[in-house]
Design an enzyme around this catalytic site. Structure first.
Site, PDB file in Angstrom:
ATOM      1  CB  VAL A  96      -0.992   0.031   1.188  1.00 36.12           C
ATOM      2  CG1 VAL A  96      -2.013  -1.068   1.019  1.00 36.12           C
ATOM      3  CG2 VAL A  96      -0.274  -0.108   2.513  1.00 36.12           C
ATOM      4  CE  LYS A  97       4.326   2.341   3.996  1.00 34.68           C
ATOM      5  NZ  LYS A  97       3.800   1.220   4.790  1.00 34.68           N
TER       6      LYS A  97
END
Ligand SMILES: *Cc1c(COP(=O)(O)O)cnc(C)c1O
Length: 399
Positions: A185-186
């Site tokens: 999710v970065k």
């Protein structure tokens, strides 16, 4: 917000290169890999893109922090200053090397309050670790001055702010060491992964060796490598690095889209009376992955978070009630709930937090909502979302 939203043909091509040779490991197998070195290539591209002399890829952002601290010699009895608002990985990594996390207040930048940091420095302090939360940066000049004055390491946790800048320099390249996470999710992802950035060649070599069982990496035969000290296996695989290689080549595009959608939402909310916004030390350098704002009081913030969720407008975390990002819900830390036995010194330091209040942090976090910015929205979709958000927020503020 995350690069996974634009996963596509480029990632598949890079992964396929690795699948063709079947060499999934980043070291060795020089013949059969047929010139495919995805991890090495990604390290070179990271150095070029972000302007760092050295980059050591590892298996996660947590591993990157652990590796950085080990390479700096941080360990038993040492104190590392971190903010009350961060991801649990910050203290996991500190505790993991045997050191003590010293939690201090944040301010309206949602990052370390330099004054609170100054007050927390003791003879045991070894490092200050600002966390560039939610895509934007800490007050790096002030923190760097404190580090210089007290001879401390500045360790930037830039896991959530890949591509952000402070006064023209990329976040993660300003401190003695910096770290990115490439988890799913970065801002850019490898699926799982992380990197340590530094301009110090000796430190970089230690990170390289430590993250691969202490292999000195001097020769071509891994079996004949010497082990100058103990290390761990924090290696990234070629498959993960391949995904990252496709992603870093799209970073400019990610950031452009993110900043565009961020601006659209901001323009919809900026004139709401009573609403204020996170203070950003260098606005130019914001990645735009979140738009963080403050309601006049905690009850309204809670109500806005609820009302947005009810209206189907997702991804607006109210961190104050979040289990993973704010000290209030870190009972496992405050109870020193470790599976393995830890030193009494560490245990006492953890349990101390059960009784320590953080009214300044609470006053900020209890009024804060961070709205995640998607790369997938069209301009029209972002407009529509911003319009609905403005309606809901205005209604609650004026109720
Ligand atoms: C994600 C994150 C990490 C850890 O990264 P992982 O790759 O998930 O281990 C560390 N610090 C912050 C602030 C993060 O958001």
């Amino acid at each position: 917000m995350p690069g996974y939203e634009l996963f596509g043909a480029e990632e598949r091509k890079e992964v396929n290169d690795v699948l063709e040779t079947g060499i999934l490991m980043r070291y060795g197998f020089d013949g059969p890999r047929k010139g495919i070195w995805k991890a090495k290539e990604l390290e070179q591209e990271i150095c070029k893109y972000f302007g760092s002399k050295h980059a050591q890829l590892v298996s996660s952002g947590t591993a990157a922090l652990s590796t950085a601290m080990a390479a700096l010699g941080i360990g038993k009895g040492d104190e590392v200053i971190i903010p009350t608002f961060t991801f649990v990985a910050s203290f996991e990594a500190i505790v993991g090397v045997g050191a003590i996390p010293v939690l201090v207040d944040i301010d309206d930048t949602l990052t370390l309050d330099p004054e609170a940091v100054a007050n927390a420095i003791t003879s045991k302090t070894k490092a200050i670790m600002p966390v560039h939360m939610c895509g934007s940066m800490a007050q790096l000049d002030e923190l760097r001055n404190l580090c210089d004055k007290h001879n401390l390491f500045l360790i930037e946790d830039a896991c959530q702010a890949i591509g952000g800048k402070y006064k023209g320099e990329y976040l993660g390249t300003i401190g003695k060491v910096g770290t990115f996470s490439f988890d799913f999710v970065k801002i850019m992802t490898c699926g799982e992964g992380g990197v340590v950035l530094t301009n110090d060649a000796q430190l970089a070599e230690k990170c390289d060796q430590y993250s691969d069982h202490g292999h000195d990496h001097y020769g071509k035969d891994r079996g004949a490598d010497l082990h100058p000290y103990l290390g761990y296996n924090y290696r990234i695989s070629e498959l993960h690095a391949a995904v990252g290689l496709a992603q870093i080549r799209k970073m400019d595009y990610f950031l452009e889209l993110q900043k565009r959608n961020h601006r659209i939402i901001y323009d919809c909310l900026k004139n709401i009376s009573g609403l204020s916004f996170r203070r950003i030390p260098d606005k130019e350098g914001d990645t735009g992955s979140f738009l963080s704002f403050f309601l006049p009081n905690a009850e309204q913030a809670k109500n806005v978070a609820l009302a947005l969720a009810e209206a189907g407008i997702g991804a607006n975390p109210y961190w104050y009630d979040n289990n993973w990002h704010y000290i209030r819900k870190w009972e496992h830390l405050k109870n020193a709930a470790f599976l393995n036995r830890i030193s009494d010194e560490q245990k006492q330091a953890m349990m101390h937090y059960a009784n320590q209040a953080f009214p300044s942090s609470d006053a900020i976090m209890s009024r804060c909502i961070s709205s995640a910015i998607s790369l997938a929205w069209t301009e029209d979709q972002a407009q529509e979302r911003g319009r609905k958000m403005a309606e809901i927020i205005t209604q609650i503020i004026t109720a």
